[in-house]
Design a protein around this motif. Structure first.
Motif, PDB file in Angstrom:
ATOM      1  N   PRO C 239      -1.987   0.073   4.944  1.00  0.00           N
ATOM      2  CA  PRO C 239      -1.632   1.347   4.786  1.00  0.00           C
ATOM      3  C   PRO C 239       0.048   1.621   4.473  1.00  0.00           C
ATOM      4  O   PRO C 239       0.196   2.734   4.286  1.00  0.00           O
ATOM      5  CB  PRO C 239      -1.915   2.017   6.326  1.00  0.00           C
ATOM      6  CG  PRO C 239      -2.312   0.827   7.159  1.00  0.00           C
ATOM      7  CD  PRO C 239      -2.508  -0.340   6.577  1.00  0.00           C
ATOM      8  N   ASP C 240       0.772   0.570   4.114  1.00  0.00           N
ATOM      9  CA  ASP C 240       1.749   0.637   3.898  1.00  0.00           C
ATOM     10  C   ASP C 240       2.003   1.422   2.393  1.00  0.00           C
ATOM     11  O   ASP C 240       2.929   2.077   1.981  1.00  0.00           O
ATOM     12  CB  ASP C 240       2.409  -0.565   3.434  1.00  0.00           C
ATOM     13  CG  ASP C 240       3.134  -1.207   4.741  1.00  0.00           C
ATOM     14  OD1 ASP C 240       3.060  -0.677   5.725  1.00  0.00           O
ATOM     15  OD2 ASP C 240       3.856  -2.390   4.393  1.00  0.00           O
ATOM     16  N   LEU C 241       0.864   1.232   1.676  1.00  0.00           N
ATOM     17  CA  LEU C 241       0.688   1.655   0.133  1.00  0.00           C
ATOM     18  C   LEU C 241       0.022   3.011   0.277  1.00  0.00           C
ATOM     19  O   LEU C 241      -0.707   3.318   1.024  1.00  0.00           O
ATOM     20  CB  LEU C 241       0.056   0.653  -0.751  1.00  0.00           C
ATOM     21  CG  LEU C 241      -1.301   0.305  -0.579  1.00  0.00           C
ATOM     22  CD1 LEU C 241      -2.160   1.141  -0.852  1.00  0.00           C
ATOM     23  CD2 LEU C 241      -1.346  -1.037  -1.348  1.00  0.00           C
ATOM     24  N   THR C 242       0.244   3.671  -0.871  1.00  0.00           N
ATOM     25  CA  THR C 242      -0.299   4.912  -1.174  1.00  0.00           C
ATOM     26  C   THR C 242      -1.391   4.731  -2.083  1.00  0.00           C
ATOM     27  O   THR C 242      -0.771   4.330  -3.304  1.00  0.00           O
ATOM     28  CB  THR C 242       0.913   6.078  -1.523  1.00  0.00           C
ATOM     29  OG1 THR C 242       1.702   6.301  -0.319  1.00  0.00           O
ATOM     30  CG2 THR C 242      -0.040   7.353  -1.701  1.00  0.00           C
TER      31      THR C 242
END
Lengths: 381, 381, 381
Positions: C239-242
């Motif tokens: 979930p670091d990325l969008t």
């Protein structure tokens, strides 16, 4: 096939019309469009239209796929009350969470009250409060821009204290798009936005329709304070929305901002971004995904679409619903499509050894109802 | 299988080369890329390449999947005219709507004229005028920025008066992206944009290529005034376009702005945003969706992709095409993939009771040709 | 089924833990999330969790789908070394390209060294250098903003000279999103960005995490100069990325800018944008697509997802991987899911005549290993 006695919880639906239906109203309630059909075309010529003729005709003692005219005639001769009762009960739903933001079908009449719906469906009914409806009711009274934000907080706090309220719902996707700033707006920003919106209302009159993104965010953050699960419309719907602005991935900032509060966010529908919704449910503990509208509208393709949802979502994070609205037929059709679709997938995955039969049964029970019971703290098993 | 005599209308295609083909030209016409293949790879190693070898080899009296070299040798020995005739007729197309914006395959030769194509295919041929081609022709003459907008209106008005013109086509997706302002540009804005573009042309010389978004919008709104259906390229295509800027959902503002005018908008291709196109066709009466390029390029997967289109689209709103260009093989392959794909879906849905056989036959006729006949007001049944 | 002796090249993976696993670490390594599961849910209740129980239990002499507790107990009684050896060898991988940017599982211990991994898996191992890791190591020493860009160039140049380095990898998607300016930043811009970032580091302390888009671009363009294939994370991940900012189509500008240099760009994972990645691989000669993480996480759906990748991609442009990390189980599961998924598709396509058997065998060999051998210039057949 899923056990027909699997007790389904429909965690997102609306009430239905209780009276007779014209052919035009029948067709109109089968589409997300609010426009007349194109010349030479018919809103019954869809997967959903075919699914209604398949699954509902037998409930009224007709052959599957009988012509729509014959179906509607039989419906009238049975009487709307009897037809409605048969249709709703055939869905086999034990519990309904009803979005009470809509109270009528424009041009076709009022929806059944919650007790009437509960009785016709022989189901337990709970209430989902639509945020924007409450905020629009507040704006109908005398209200100052300065106090409007607090007035909404007070009204929402009151609304969710009604017995049987288990969640709130946001239609941000329709009113603005999911591409909003994630953070809670300041009091000053809310007052300023209220001033803009109320001034516009004074100038234009017309029906109230809250579309100011700052006020919509204020409602969401008020809901976070209330602590109930927040259902958010995502993906396709009526043409008020712009599809790519309803991609649930656009909510990522808001999801992150809410995470420390632990308030559940339930991404409704999602199609054609249902894989995105499933991903968000996979990586954020407080995010859940729904399969309602998507399955009903894809009819014979419901199994294929459901399978896409079930690629990365943890099975404790996905919820059945019908998103039925107005037309009683949408309850048994939504339930039948879900039962067939899920059963077909599980049969296939157990037959080829990918899943164990015990896991398949367990997952069916989770998606069909147990996840909703846990998430919304519903009574019963 | 669909009845082999189901009269197909190919509502979006291009003409084909009439002469012999080199192996290189053959491979290049099987890809949307305009680049040489990567080292060690081959553009025949694709679903489309395999589908051509499967469906076309028997038409030239060879075994399915025979080696490409053998296929090309047989093609040459038969003679290009005979091979072309066999290939086109095998497609079983009664009517072709031909985009006349392309008149050659660069480096490989001119395309057949419309009468030549009609004769080889034994089909009725109608013309689709490409907006940008007309506007570029206007710019090749003496033209002032001030009058350029009106000159385009005059030229387009003239172009669509040619006998047999039934639609216009926009390649906005290639020239700018679908993310344009929706509204009609003002006359002043058009003149200003023309000034910018023409000045740039004077400086750079080179081939004319209209990419100014204001002028592209001016063409679209001119087309709206003309009233013919407007075909719009959406989704994948050659690498001129940026894929995410070809998502048809980006056209929503334009779709809404055109709606009061009632002019049909036909969203071509759409892949991988074909579900988005289907949704737009579902909720806006004047929007239609196409399955052409998408099916040809997905080959053995054509049924799976077509099924996705058929989830939410009303069956009166979806149209068969081949999007064939240059290579005669693309006609029979596109037609065969469509026939197999649709027949496979319909057989499955009737076998499991989801659809009635009568509905399946009716929908096949709609998608295969009746929708196009109604939309483009074509003669014949 | 693919020939079990088809020599697979895993072109993107990580090393694994060599010791015993707690139940919590086991579950955590089965999800892309770095959060605890939601109340009442379990990260083992996923397609990947079920696939692990199916494919790995028999490797430890247990029944498929045995309870996780029994599986972990057996794993401990066998000893971690023996379990790891059995699991890795069962994957049937001849060659591993290992991203060495991760050296431990936080809270669970260090990963095996490359020689240890090679020995346990009985495979040839090559190294993929993670760009951001090298740049963060540079920033840990004494460094001036003015020289930081050049220091990174020097460090990367050194890093790829290590024996066995065959590619570099970028995690731009995690650190910023793929929506960056495409072009090489100027030296002045790099120095300015380094100043901003290093100042921020001085103020905040904490773990180094390079997120400045200008510096991330500088690393990419440095990699272009080095000339090795560049692997880029795209699509889902932790979930670091969008998610929508990891759509590989957002890289189109960068892809075009790199094209004249001919340096291969390998789009990893891609899901749910794997069709977009396949399209980019279809039209740009230097672009390749991967199926790793996507297949592992979709479990029983791996065939359906792989089929979507194989719609428009040229078969010389797509590569198998496991993206295994930490958990040895992810190697045999990734390999088994790929073998089953591809075999299922190829069997279907040859059975219905869409493909020839010879083509199917050839394509299996390409995707399973030959494409990777060619792209990364690996020794062996």
């Amino acid at each position: 096939m899923l056990p027909p006695d699997l007790p389904l919880v429909d965690h997102h639906c609306h009430s239905v019309l209780g009276g007779d239906l014209s052919a035009a109203a029948f067709a109109r309630l089968l589409t997300e469009s609010d426009r007349p059909p194109a010349p030479g075309t018919d809103y019954l010529d869809t997967q959903l239209g075919f699914a209604v003729r398949r699954h509902c005709a037998p409930l009224l003692d007709l052959e599957p796929h009988c012509p729509p005219e014959a179906y509607l005639e039989r419906r009238r001769s049975l009487g709307a009350a009897e037809a409605t009762r048969r249709l709703l009960r055939a869905a086999g739903l034990r519990t309904l969470l009803v979005d009470t933001g809509l109270v009528e079908v424009p041009g076709a009449g009022p929806l059944l009250s919650l007790p009437e719906l509960a009785s016709a469906a022989s189901a337990e009914v709970h209430r989902v409060v639509r945020l924007e409806t409450v905020a629009e009711e507040v704006a109908q009274g005398w209200v100052s821009a300065r106090s409007y934000g607090d007035d909404c907080v007070r009204a929402l706090t009151g609304a969710v204290q009604d017995a049987g309220t288990v969640a709130v719902k946001s239609v941000l996707a329709y009113r603005h798009g999911l591409d909003v700033e994630p953070d809670r707006p300041s009091e000053a920003a809310v007052a300023h936005a209220a001033g803009e919106w109320l001034a516009q209302l004074d100038q234009h009159g017309g029906p109230l329709r809250l579309t100011h993104p700052v006020l919509l965010r204020h409602l969401l953050w008020t809901a976070v304070d209330l602590g109930l699960p927040i259902q958010l419309h995502t993906g396709f719907g009526d043409p008020d929305l712009t599809l790519h602005r309803a991609d649930p991935s656009l909510l990522t900032g808001f999801i992150r901002a809410v995470e420390p509060r632990g308030v559940p966010l339930v991404l409704l529908h999602g199609y054609p971004y249902h894989r995105q919704a499933a991903y968000l449910a996979a990586v954020y503990p407080h995010v859940y995904a729904d399969v309602g509208l998507t399955l009903s509208h894809s009819g014979a393709r419901a199994g294929a679409v459901l399978a896409e949802v079930l690629e990365v979502v943890p099975f404790g994070k996905v919820l059945f619903s019908t998103d039925a609205y107005g037309l009683p037929e949408l309850y048994p059709v939504g339930a039948a499509l879900f039962r067939h679709a899920l059963a077909g997938l599980l049969d296939g995955w157990t037959a080829d050894g990918s899943w164990s039969a015990a896991d398949a049964d367990r997952v069916a029970a989770l998606i069909g109802g147990a996840n909703a019971r846990r998430l919304y703290a519903l009574p019963g098993r």
